[in-house]
Design an enzyme around this catalytic site. Structure first.
Site, mmCIF file in Angstrom:
data_model
loop_
_atom_site.group_PDB
_atom_site.id
_atom_site.type_symbol
_atom_site.label_atom_id
_atom_site.label_comp_id
_atom_site.label_asym_id
_atom_site.label_seq_id
_atom_site.Cartn_x
_atom_site.Cartn_y
_atom_site.Cartn_z
ATOM 1 N N THR A 1 18.470 37.783 85.025
ATOM 2 C CA THR A 1 17.043 37.412 84.993
ATOM 3 C C THR A 1 16.608 36.182 85.979
ATOM 4 O OG1 THR A 1 17.102 38.227 82.449
ATOM 5 C CG2 THR A 1 15.312 36.747 83.312
ATOM 6 N N CYS A 2 17.529 35.506 85.981
ATOM 7 C CA CYS A 2 17.318 34.430 86.912
ATOM 8 C C CYS A 2 17.070 34.555 88.358
ATOM 9 C CB CYS A 2 18.675 33.260 86.731
ATOM 10 S SG CYS A 2 18.579 32.663 85.143
#
Length: 178
Positions: A53-54
């Site tokens: 996600t990052c």
């Protein structure tokens, strides 16, 4: 809840052309005042470099809309993670990040002082930052968007309110310009 940014020393690496070789960088301690005092800053924190996600959404989203944030009077945008300066630098190079500045919190001191340090032992990460974003004006926290459900060893990775679009909507709604 905190109303001002904690005073800490960040261990950073800066380019120094006076250093010969392929790695012309030196260590430089940077304190909270140098980053936040007298400035309008958007900072977002995330659990870890190179994580899905990052890497796929959070950091690239802020970099893609950096100029929109600047148009609202933001002086700088920082990505903070409980990772060391080397990892943060290589991650930004890997993702071809053009504008967002990387802020390593390798010891987790800033994150802990913010009350955002969580255990991620369930996925082998040790202690990391909870995912959040905030608007800071001259070291004062004006708005904080913390993902819901902050707990140690959270079984998932919420990403619903710390994204760049939520920050931009807030800035637009507040007609926030410096």
């Amino acid at each position: 809840m905190l109303t001002t940014i904690p005073d800490v020393i960040f261990k950073t690496r800066v380019r120094d052309e006076s250093i010969p070789g392929e790695n012309p960088f030196r260590w430089q301690d940077v304190n909270s005042d140098e980053i936040f005092k007298g400035k309008s800053i958007v900072i977002f924190a995330l659990p870890g470099a190179y994580t899905p996600t990052c890497s796929n959404k959070h950091l690239p989203g802020y970099d893609a809309k950096y100029q929109e944030l600047k148009a609202h009077g933001i002086d700088e945008v920082y990505c903070l993670s409980v990772n060391d300066a080397f990892v943060m630098y290589q991650w930004s190079q890997h993702l071809k990040i053009a504008d967002v500045k990387m802020l390593p919190d390798g010891n987790g001191e800033f994150t802990e002082a913010m009350g955002m340090l969580v255990k991620k032992h369930n996925v082998g990460f040790g202690s990391r930052s909870w995912r959040y974003s905030m608007l800071v004006e001259d070291k004062k926290i004006l708005q904080l968007f913390s993902e819901p459900g902050q707990i140690d060893n959270c079984p998932d990775d919420p990403f619903t309110v710390s994204d760049v679009d939520t920050m931009l909507a807030y800035l637009h709604e507040q007609r926030w310009d410096k």
